[in-house]
Design a protein around this motif. Sequence first.
Motif, short mmCIF file in Angstrom:
data_model
loop_
_atom_site.label_atom_id
_atom_site.label_comp_id
_atom_site.label_asym_id
_atom_site.label_seq_id
_atom_site.Cartn_x
_atom_site.Cartn_y
_atom_site.Cartn_z
N ALA A 157 6.77 1.40 32.75
CA ALA A 157 7.76 0.50 33.32
C ALA A 157 7.14 -0.87 33.44
N PRO A 158 7.21 -1.61 32.38
CA PRO A 158 6.51 -2.88 32.25
C PRO A 158 7.09 -3.90 33.20
N CYS A 159 7.73 -4.87 32.66
CA CYS A 159 8.38 -5.84 33.51
C CYS A 159 9.73 -5.26 33.84
N LEU A 160 9.83 -3.96 33.68
CA LEU A 160 11.13 -3.34 33.84
C LEU A 160 11.57 -3.22 35.27
N VAL A 164 9.64 -1.55 18.96
CA VAL A 164 8.56 -2.25 19.66
C VAL A 164 8.16 -1.39 20.84
N ASP A 165 6.89 -1.07 20.90
CA ASP A 165 6.44 -0.29 22.04
C ASP A 165 6.54 -1.13 23.29
N CYS A 166 6.58 -0.47 24.39
CA CYS A 166 6.70 -1.21 25.63
C CYS A 166 5.39 -1.92 25.91
N ALA A 167 5.52 -3.15 26.36
CA ALA A 167 4.36 -4.00 26.52
C ALA A 167 3.33 -3.46 27.50
N ASN A 176 9.66 5.16 25.85
CA ASN A 176 10.08 3.87 26.36
C ASN A 176 9.82 2.78 25.32
N HIS A 177 10.73 2.67 24.39
CA HIS A 177 10.51 1.63 23.39
C HIS A 177 11.69 0.68 23.27
N HIS A 178 11.41 -0.46 22.73
CA HIS A 178 12.44 -1.50 22.63
C HIS A 178 12.65 -1.91 21.18
#
Lengths: 178, 178
Positions: A118-121, A111-114, A96-98
Amino acid sequence: MTGTEVTQAGAPEPLDASIRASNLKVTAPRLAVLRALTDAPHSTAERLFTAVRLQLPGTSLQAVYGVLAAFTAAGIARKIEPAGSSALFERRVGDNHHHIVCTRCNAVHDVDCAVGDAPCLTPANASGFAVHTAEVTYWGLCPDCQSEAAGTDPTPIGATPVDPTLTAPAQLSNKGAR
Amino acid sequence: MTGTEVTQAGAPEPLDASIRASNLKVTAPRLAVLRALTDAPHSTAERLFTAVRLQLPGTSLQAVYGVLAAFTAAGIARKIEPAGSSALFERRVGDNHHHIVCTRCNAVHDVDCAVGDAPCLTPANASGFAVHTAEVTYWGLCPDCQSEAAGTDPTPIGATPVDPTLTAPAQLSNKGAR
DNA sequence: GCCTTGTTTTGAGGGAATCAAAACAACTGT
DNA sequence: ACAGTTGTTTTGATTCCCTCAAAACAAGGC
């Protein structure tokens, strides 16, 4: 000489293995594209085409498109399409990276997920949608461009870099902006 | 009769006012585009062009592109470019909102930011980038398509809808997938 | 009402990606 | 090892989306 023994750092498993593992036939163009993709992540089809031709002249651009389509369908490559740029490809998949894109030189970094998986996802109001994927793109200045932009001209390097004010995504808190 | 008295719900302030407020000249094509954009947010230039022509035949597609460029530059419209689709435009600007796209019918809805101003919008590892904007796109099935997909064919309505598995953004928790 | 400046029209052009058919090569089984 | 089958690649063309440039035109300020 067609390079099967690529024991290079960065490509933990042999290139042909990951192709074969996806039930795709192992061909020279595919190996070449996969190698190029390993060496230069976040590349356009055109860029990969150029790289591939060095090792394998005679390869057509359409072949590269075909290979990339097969790879993305098979899940061994991922296609990203940042606003204003053509499609980019990368090997890093499944996690899960951006991405963060430099608005001046167009450099792209992972960018790794914050917040983990499922962050602010989870959208605030999904309006009844059954969400299954989420995609985050950050825009900003890369370290290099920060220094250059500091005392130099504020104009982008490449002609049209993707003007963030035109596409105007969500503005972050302006603290420290300036 | 060129409609200046648009006291319609959804357009709190007269169309011409918001154009004039941006130091742009008020013209028929601009009014028409802004009206169309109000009626149908998340529209392509082509779609807006079609809508505009109904009220103002003789308007050219390039004019629509020009108007939209002026609007986005002035900040009274925003341009979004979801992967796989052409550019979409909307009037809602300045607030921190995102979008959710149906992978079957391509419907687009607004999504408020999950955590307020800067949700997970602060990247985990910005690698030195000075981030100033962030953009989130959710992919999923809209309510209508959920019901239809339940008992019917899993095939999208429109020919090529944007295959989420090909572009493969970050996968959310897979619970309830399948 | 005229002038200046900004818009729109008209016409052309360019980049990115897709499509289709024929030539070709990788894997299967023998 | 070899032939057949199936999947790839080449070759060539085409579509879509958007941009560029110059001339015709209209909005807004005086």
